[in-house]
Design an enzyme around this catalytic site. Structure first.
Site, short mmCIF file in Angstrom:
data_model
loop_
_atom_site.label_atom_id
_atom_site.label_comp_id
_atom_site.label_asym_id
_atom_site.label_seq_id
_atom_site.Cartn_x
_atom_site.Cartn_y
_atom_site.Cartn_z
N MET A 43 0.82 -1.20 0.00
CA MET A 43 0.00 0.00 0.00
C MET A 43 0.86 1.26 0.00
O MET A 43 0.56 2.23 -0.70
CB MET A 43 -0.92 -0.01 1.22
CG MET A 43 -2.09 -0.95 1.12
SD MET A 43 -3.37 -0.32 0.02
CE MET A 43 -4.04 0.98 1.05
N ARG B 276 0.80 4.07 -2.72
CA ARG B 276 0.42 5.46 -2.45
C ARG B 276 1.36 6.43 -3.15
O ARG B 276 0.92 7.48 -3.63
CB ARG B 276 0.38 5.70 -0.94
CG ARG B 276 -0.87 5.09 -0.31
CD ARG B 276 -0.87 5.10 1.19
NE ARG B 276 -2.17 4.62 1.69
CZ ARG B 276 -2.44 4.34 2.94
NH1 ARG B 276 -1.49 4.48 3.87
NH2 ARG B 276 -3.63 3.92 3.30
N HIS C 161 -8.79 6.22 -4.07
CA HIS C 161 -8.25 4.89 -3.79
C HIS C 161 -6.89 4.95 -3.10
O HIS C 161 -6.21 5.96 -3.08
CB HIS C 161 -8.22 4.02 -5.05
CG HIS C 161 -7.28 4.44 -6.12
ND1 HIS C 161 -6.90 3.59 -7.13
CD2 HIS C 161 -6.64 5.60 -6.37
CE1 HIS C 161 -6.08 4.20 -7.95
NE2 HIS C 161 -5.90 5.41 -7.51
N GLU C 162 -6.52 3.82 -2.53
CA GLU C 162 -5.32 3.66 -1.68
C GLU C 162 -5.36 4.59 -0.47
O GLU C 162 -4.33 5.02 0.03
CB GLU C 162 -4.02 3.89 -2.48
CG GLU C 162 -3.94 3.16 -3.80
CD GLU C 162 -4.26 1.68 -3.70
OE1 GLU C 162 -4.12 1.10 -2.62
OE2 GLU C 162 -4.64 1.08 -4.72
N GLY C 163 -6.55 4.86 0.03
CA GLY C 163 -6.71 5.70 1.21
C GLY C 163 -7.13 7.10 0.83
O GLY C 163 -6.40 7.83 0.18
#
Length: 600
Positions: free
Chosen positions: A294, A298, A441-443
């Protein structure tokens, strides 16, 4: 003029700003690479991207994947583009030679990948996800799993995904329900549903290696009980041959606003028979392992946002120089020819906003990529610990600041084209739609804000931040003696004062809800300060180059552009950070205290 890469600026960032020839490329690990070799690889990437990826970008956007009889259908150009990418060896680019990779620096991999992302984000996603999954497998998988899967993934024969979210648990991974029941054969029976799986089903690759988060029955509650599994689309024999289906059912495709050429799926595991999975690493450490992927993702998402904005910037800049409309504000002769719209001040303002966001954020992304290279080569444990902490601090920034402000840059690109920009006849509206996903996405932005303030800054009581601020103050001190950037250095120094005062106030707040109430604003302001530092560094290089002597006209204009963009960011954007920091410092509770029943 290329519409997918600015090679002059890329060379400036890699060699003049970051100095990778004197740092990264001098390490024995990267002995095969020099500026000439990297230039040839960039040439190859640009050619493939312009020949294979860019021409089908509008097609795969309009003709998005279809769910037909339980399978996915998509334009043939997607597979052809990825085959050319694989043939050039780019799937293997960042991996060590001992496992079949090309052992390129992560900074070079980032720069090359960005060219494909700018050309066609939707198709480039398949490669991005595969490299990330292979990197995760290489870091934590067993020797046997690596023997079977890595050669095929690095060759681009098999692709990879990450399967985290579920219909009832988006970002709240503690609430996932997918289970992994151990069998006597050492494999696990995976059962559950996964949602929002990019690249989760397609007929391009011979197999798909899904990286799946699941809970082993009887394990700890919450995230501490989550394990990580490699779950192939097709079962794999000991010799590495993909065989029968592994009972992963495509339940449906999600139809997105942008990045439409990438399949995005709801997958059911174990619904029509046993779905077999291989445990990665140790039980109950899945979150730890997945965040390895992740955090890498990011940085990649932030850079993808930069490249989508670069595409819009290059296109709108070219349009502004060729589109004629109106006359100069001081022009009184209506019979005079109309002027290119770049002659109008507000068009230049919108171009400057794009330039400042794109070139500032691209330099930040590549700076973070050099930190990844430093971690891969560091021999001093203290230096490695320091770089790891700094990269951790900057990861939420490098993901979120570009996804907010480079998306804004795409908005200005549309505005410059006016009504034409809002039509599908021009690429800027698609680039905007593609970029909008990077904010999510990805947080999300909010999650990154809590990560920065709640974990990274508060986690060591601001120690890593203090070291970074000291480094930025060192730049301010060096810049104070350069007349062309002294004023901007002073403003950055004032912003650093505000950042430190705000951080002290927030860390001193004992109410966690109040401390984090404006964490997203803190993140945004922090990002502005970091980008201002990045721009000051770029402007210092430019000022010294201009002062050194005679330059070709093109170089003189290039460096003058760096000074102008630095001045713009310092005057137009950095004050916004100071205002937001003041709000955070006041511990304002307006949003926290707002009752839910006032909305809607």
């Amino acid at each position: 003029m290329s519409m997918i890469v600015d090679r002059r600026n890329l060379d400036f960032v890699l060699y003049e700003l970051l100095g990778i020839e004197e740092t990264t490329l001098r390490h024995p690990k990267f002995a095969a690479y020099d500026r000439a070799a990297i230039g040839q690889m960039l040439d190859t990437a640009q050619q493939i991207a312009e020949d294979r990826f860019l021409p089908i970008a509008a097609e795969v956007d309009a003709d998005e994947p279809r769910f037909v009889n339980g399978r996915v259908e998509m334009p043939a150009g997607t597979a052809q583009a990825l085959a050319a990418y694989a043939e050039a060896g780019f799937f293997a680019l960042p991996f060590d030679e001992e496992i079949g990779g090309l052992q390129a620096p992560w900074s070079v991999n980032t720069a090359i990948g960005g060219i494909f992302t700018c050309a066609n984000t939707a198709v480039a996603n398949y490669a991005f996800l595969t490299v990330a999954a292979a990197n995760l497998l290489h870091a934590f998988g067993s020797d046997e799993l690596k023997r079977i899967f890595l050669p095929r993934m690095l060759a681009g024969e098999w692709f990879g995904t990450m399967c985290l979210s579920e219909p009832q648990a988006g970002s709240s991974l503690a609430d996932i329900r997918t289970t992994a029941t151990p069998g006597e054969d050492g494999l696990y029976r995976i059962r559950g549903n996964k949602m929002w799986i990019s690249g989760g089903e397609q007929e391009i690759s011979g197999n798909i290696a899904h990286m799946v988060l699941a809970k082993i029955p009887g394990g700890p509650a919450g995230t501490k009980g989550i394990s990580l599994f490699l779950v192939p689309k097709r079962r794999v024999g000991p010799d590495g041959t993909a065989g029968e289906t592994n009972n992963i059912a495509l339940a449906g495709l999600n139809h997105k606003m942008g990045q439409r050429g990438t399949t995005n799926c709801l997958l059911n595991f174990g619904e029509s028979g046993e779905t077999l999975g291989y445990l990665i690493g140790e039980p109950h450490r899945g979150i730890e392992y997945m965040f390895h992927m992740m955090n890498e993702a990011r940085i990649g998402v932030g850079h993808a946002s930069v490249m989508a904005a670069l595409g819009g910037y290059l296109y709108s800049a070219d349009y502004a120089k060729t589109r004629t409309q109106g006359r100069r504000i001081d022009g009184k002769d209506l019979s005079a020819p109309q002027v290119p719209i770049v002659e109008h001040a507000d068009i230049r303002r919108m171009l400057m906003a794009q330039k400042a966001a794109v070139e500032g954020a691209q330099a930040l992304c590549l700076y973070c990529a050099t930190l990844v290279d430093s971690l891969a080569t560091a021999e001093d444990p203290a230096a490695k610990k320091r770089d790891a902490a700094l990269l951790g601090l900057l990861t939420p920034v490098v993901k979120s600041w570009p996804s907010e402000h480079c998306l804004e840059a795409n908005k200005w690109a549309i505005q410059i084209l006016g009504g034409y920009g809002y039509t599908r006849d021009y690429p800027v509206e698609r680039l905007y739609r593609d970029n909008r996903l990077n904010h999510i996405h990805e947080g999300t932005f909010g999650i990154q804000g809590m990560d920065l303030l709640g974990r990274k800054v508060a986690g060591d009581r601001g120690e890593t931040l203090a070291g970074f601020v000291a480094a930025m103050r060192g730049t301010v001190a060096d810049a104070a003696g350069i007349e062309a950037v002294a004023a901007e250095a002073g403003r950055l120094g004032d912003a650093l004062d505000a950042l430190e005062a705000t951080t002290r106030a927030l860390l001193g707040c004992t109410d966690p809800a109040l401390r984090l109430a404006n964490a997203t604003l803190y993140l945004d302001a922090f990002g502005h300060v970091v980008i201002a530092w990045i721009w000051l560094r770029q402007a210092m290089v430019a000022a010294r180059a201009l002062a050194a002597g005679t330059l070709p006209d093109a170089d003189r204009a290039f460096y003058a552009g760096k000074l102008a963009a630095n001045r713009y960011f310092s005057r137009y954007e950095l004050p916004l950070a100071v205002a937001r920091l003041a709000l955070c410092r006041s511990l304002d509770a307006t949003c926290l205290d707002a009752p839910a029943d006032i909305f809607g």
